[in-house]
Scaffold this active site. Sequence first.
Site, PDB file in Angstrom:
ATOM      1  N   LYS A  62       0.820  -1.216   0.000  1.00 55.67           N
ATOM      2  CA  LYS A  62       0.000   0.000   0.000  1.00 55.67           C
ATOM      3  C   LYS A  62       0.858   1.273   0.000  1.00 55.67           C
ATOM      4  O   LYS A  62       2.067   1.218   0.278  1.00 55.67           O
ATOM      5  CB  LYS A  62      -0.938  -0.030   1.209  1.00 55.67           C
ATOM      6  CG  LYS A  62      -1.951  -1.175   1.165  1.00 55.67           C
ATOM      7  CD  LYS A  62      -2.972  -1.031   2.275  1.00 55.67           C
ATOM      8  CE  LYS A  62      -3.996  -2.150   2.240  1.00 55.67           C
ATOM      9  NZ  LYS A  62      -5.073  -1.943   3.226  1.00 55.67           N
ATOM     10  N   TYR A 107     -12.733  -2.387  -3.322  1.00 53.35           N
ATOM     11  CA  TYR A 107     -13.199  -2.498  -1.931  1.00 53.35           C
ATOM     12  C   TYR A 107     -14.714  -2.401  -1.828  1.00 53.35           C
ATOM     13  O   TYR A 107     -15.228  -1.909  -0.819  1.00 53.35           O
ATOM     14  CB  TYR A 107     -12.530  -1.413  -1.082  1.00 53.35           C
ATOM     15  CG  TYR A 107     -11.090  -1.736  -0.704  1.00 53.35           C
ATOM     16  CD1 TYR A 107     -10.789  -2.808   0.130  1.00 53.35           C
ATOM     17  CD2 TYR A 107     -10.026  -0.963  -1.163  1.00 53.35           C
ATOM     18  CE1 TYR A 107      -9.489  -3.104   0.499  1.00 53.35           C
ATOM     19  CE2 TYR A 107      -8.708  -1.246  -0.803  1.00 53.35           C
ATOM     20  CZ  TYR A 107      -8.443  -2.318   0.027  1.00 53.35           C
ATOM     21  OH  TYR A 107      -7.158  -2.620   0.398  1.00 53.35           O
ATOM     22  N   ASN A 149      -2.098   0.152   6.863  1.00 53.73           N
ATOM     23  CA  ASN A 149      -1.611  -1.133   7.380  1.00 53.73           C
ATOM     24  C   ASN A 149      -0.633  -1.853   6.438  1.00 53.73           C
ATOM     25  O   ASN A 149      -0.461  -3.056   6.527  1.00 53.73           O
ATOM     26  CB  ASN A 149      -2.796  -2.029   7.754  1.00 53.73           C
ATOM     27  CG  ASN A 149      -3.690  -2.340   6.571  1.00 53.73           C
ATOM     28  OD1 ASN A 149      -3.423  -1.894   5.463  1.00 53.73           O
ATOM     29  ND2 ASN A 149      -4.737  -3.112   6.789  1.00 53.73           N
ATOM     30  N   HIS A 171      -2.280  -5.431   1.726  1.00 54.50           N
ATOM     31  CA  HIS A 171      -3.562  -6.139   1.638  1.00 54.50           C
ATOM     32  C   HIS A 171      -3.279  -7.520   1.069  1.00 54.50           C
ATOM     33  O   HIS A 171      -2.493  -7.653   0.124  1.00 54.50           O
ATOM     34  CB  HIS A 171      -4.529  -5.398   0.703  1.00 54.50           C
ATOM     35  CG  HIS A 171      -5.681  -6.247   0.245  1.00 54.50           C
ATOM     36  ND1 HIS A 171      -6.835  -6.372   0.990  1.00 54.50           N
ATOM     37  CD2 HIS A 171      -5.832  -7.043  -0.846  1.00 54.50           C
ATOM     38  CE1 HIS A 171      -7.655  -7.203   0.353  1.00 54.50           C
ATOM     39  NE2 HIS A 171      -7.075  -7.622  -0.759  1.00 54.50           N
ATOM     40  N   GLU A 176      -9.932 -10.236  -7.367  1.00 58.35           N
ATOM     41  CA  GLU A 176      -8.981  -9.130  -7.216  1.00 58.35           C
ATOM     42  C   GLU A 176      -7.883  -9.216  -8.274  1.00 58.35           C
ATOM     43  O   GLU A 176      -7.449  -8.193  -8.805  1.00 58.35           O
ATOM     44  CB  GLU A 176      -8.398  -9.154  -5.795  1.00 58.35           C
ATOM     45  CG  GLU A 176      -9.460  -8.816  -4.748  1.00 58.35           C
ATOM     46  CD  GLU A 176      -8.996  -8.979  -3.308  1.00 58.35           C
ATOM     47  OE1 GLU A 176      -7.829  -9.396  -3.095  1.00 58.35           O
ATOM     48  OE2 GLU A 176      -9.792  -8.697  -2.400  1.00 58.35           O
TER      49      GLU A 176
HETATM   50  P1  CMP Z   1      -7.352  -4.513   3.833  1.00 55.46           P
HETATM   51  O1  CMP Z   1      -6.824  -5.861   4.162  1.00 55.46           O
HETATM   52  O2  CMP Z   1      -6.856  -3.856   2.595  1.00 55.46           O
HETATM   53  O3  CMP Z   1      -8.951  -4.588   3.787  1.00 55.46           O
HETATM   54  C1  CMP Z   1      -9.800  -3.506   4.128  1.00 55.46           C
HETATM   55  C2  CMP Z   1      -9.031  -2.318   4.633  1.00 55.46           C
HETATM   56  O4  CMP Z   1      -9.794  -1.330   5.299  1.00 55.46           O
HETATM   57  C3  CMP Z   1      -8.018  -2.768   5.664  1.00 55.46           C
HETATM   58  O5  CMP Z   1      -7.005  -3.527   5.050  1.00 55.46           O
HETATM   59  C4  CMP Z   1      -7.615  -1.428   6.251  1.00 55.46           C
HETATM   60  O6  CMP Z   1      -6.680  -0.731   5.436  1.00 55.46           O
HETATM   61  C5  CMP Z   1      -8.913  -0.636   6.202  1.00 55.46           C
HETATM   62  N1  CMP Z   1      -9.570  -0.497   7.523  1.00 55.46           N
HETATM   63  C6  CMP Z   1      -9.653   0.634   8.228  1.00 55.46           C
HETATM   64  N2  CMP Z   1     -10.318   0.455   9.372  1.00 55.46           N
HETATM   65  C7  CMP Z   1     -10.681  -0.828   9.408  1.00 55.46           C
HETATM   66  C8  CMP Z   1     -11.403  -1.609  10.344  1.00 55.46           C
HETATM   67  N3  CMP Z   1     -11.890  -1.102  11.479  1.00 55.46           N
HETATM   68  N4  CMP Z   1     -11.574  -2.915  10.053  1.00 55.46           N
HETATM   69  C9  CMP Z   1     -11.096  -3.445   8.885  1.00 55.46           C
HETATM   70  N5  CMP Z   1     -10.398  -2.716   7.956  1.00 55.46           N
HETATM   71  C10 CMP Z   1     -10.201  -1.427   8.223  1.00 55.46           C
END
Ligand code: CMP
Length: 142
Positions: free
Chosen positions: A10, A50, A113, A116, A127
């Site tokens: 990311k 998403y 984070n 993904h 995806e």
């Molecule tokens: P990702 O695995 O890309 O899937 C959904 C994304 O939403 C997650 O990583 C985070 O970057 C973002 N996100 C932000 N807040 C939350 C949350 N409370 N729970 C899950 N995903 C979140």
Amino acid sequence: MNQQTLLLIKPNAVMHKHAGNIISIIETKAFLLRDIKVMQFTPEAAAAFYQEHLGKEFYDRLIKFMCSGTTIALLLEKANAVADLRELVGDTDPAKRKPGTIRHLYAEGITENAVHASDSPEHAQREIRLIFGSPQYPKLSH
Ligand code: CMP
């Protein structure tokens, strides 16, 4: 039998130059790198990727973050690739991230984070199609 999955490095991890280290960790765990794409999400592409999160409290933050800079997408392959990559990536919840996981090393928060990873074989194929155009098949003999 080999399985394919998708990893996104990311914008925060690319900006902080962690992409090389993340790819190195992936390689040490025996994933085959089948395709790679350096890209930037548009709001439309991020919304399609998403779509399951539309309406959630964090949705707007997530879309804005994903469009904020460069993303590197990796198409990866190995036996049990989806589950093994999820294990290596670590938990979404910062409190539950195990030491040694990619998010424990490089995540900066719950949204920023670092990576993904697809959460099921079905989502992986969807995806992969969205990012690479169609499911990829082995191009190399190893
Ligand atoms: P990702 O695995 O890309 O899937 C959904 C994304 O939403 C997650 O990583 C985070 O970057 C973002 N996100 C932000 N807040 C939350 C949350 N409370 N729970 C899950 N995903 C979140």
